[in-house]
Design a protein around this motif. Sequence first.
Motif, mmCIF file in Angstrom:
data_model
loop_
_atom_site.group_PDB
_atom_site.id
_atom_site.type_symbol
_atom_site.label_atom_id
_atom_site.label_comp_id
_atom_site.label_asym_id
_atom_site.label_seq_id
_atom_site.Cartn_x
_atom_site.Cartn_y
_atom_site.Cartn_z
ATOM 1 N N THR A 52 1.461 0.368 0.974
ATOM 2 C CA THR A 52 1.397 1.590 1.784
ATOM 3 C C THR A 52 1.154 2.840 0.959
ATOM 4 O O THR A 52 0.825 3.890 1.495
ATOM 5 N N CYS A 53 1.334 2.747 -0.367
ATOM 6 C CA CYS A 53 1.161 3.912 -1.239
ATOM 7 C C CYS A 53 0.253 3.564 -2.416
ATOM 8 O O CYS A 53 0.040 2.403 -2.734
ATOM 9 N N TYR A 54 -0.258 4.603 -3.048
ATOM 10 C CA TYR A 54 -1.040 4.439 -4.263
ATOM 11 C C TYR A 54 -0.655 5.556 -5.231
ATOM 12 O O TYR A 54 -0.063 6.564 -4.829
ATOM 13 N N THR A 55 -0.981 5.364 -6.487
ATOM 14 C CA THR A 55 -0.699 6.381 -7.494
ATOM 15 C C THR A 55 -1.948 7.231 -7.683
ATOM 16 O O THR A 55 -3.017 6.725 -8.038
ATOM 17 N N ALA A 56 -1.810 8.512 -7.403
ATOM 18 C CA ALA A 56 -2.925 9.454 -7.530
ATOM 19 C C ALA A 56 -3.191 9.722 -9.013
ATOM 20 O O ALA A 56 -2.337 9.453 -9.869
ATOM 21 N N PRO A 57 -4.365 10.255 -9.337
ATOM 22 C CA PRO A 57 -4.663 10.581 -10.740
ATOM 23 C C PRO A 57 -3.630 11.537 -11.353
ATOM 24 O O PRO A 57 -3.413 11.525 -12.557
ATOM 25 N N SER A 58 -2.974 12.321 -10.523
ATOM 26 C CA SER A 58 -1.956 13.251 -11.019
ATOM 27 C C SER A 58 -0.660 12.534 -11.394
ATOM 28 O O SER A 58 0.240 13.137 -11.966
ATOM 29 N N GLY A 59 -0.553 11.257 -11.028
ATOM 30 C CA GLY A 59 0.639 10.490 -11.344
ATOM 31 C C GLY A 59 1.635 10.404 -10.202
ATOM 32 O O GLY A 59 2.632 9.705 -10.291
#
Length: 104
Positions: A52-59
């Motif tokens: 349901t979630c992912y890690t954005a480039p910002s962390g």
Amino acid sequence: MARAQQARYLELLNEYMMRGEVTSELKSLMKTLACIEIEEDNLQAYINKHGTCYTAPSGHNKQRPEWQQLRDNRQRKTAIVTALNRAYPTSQKLVEDENAEYFS
């Protein structure tokens, strides 16, 4: 409509035709419900695979847009099913009404 959506629509149509008259408005609701159910299956398969979630480039962890779509679809589905159930009394209600004359 895709084939899967068309097949689901025909299933719904047959099911509700057995309950009573099907108006054009109810057919429209059934078409929408069929599309939502197939999309819900596809989105759920995606969520099952990717989460349901992912890690954005910002962390930071962010909610997947597919998860929001799935939640929105489920809310729409609930509203449509409620409207259809109001249009068609359940078989249990029909049995109660048929027996009401004996218990009045």
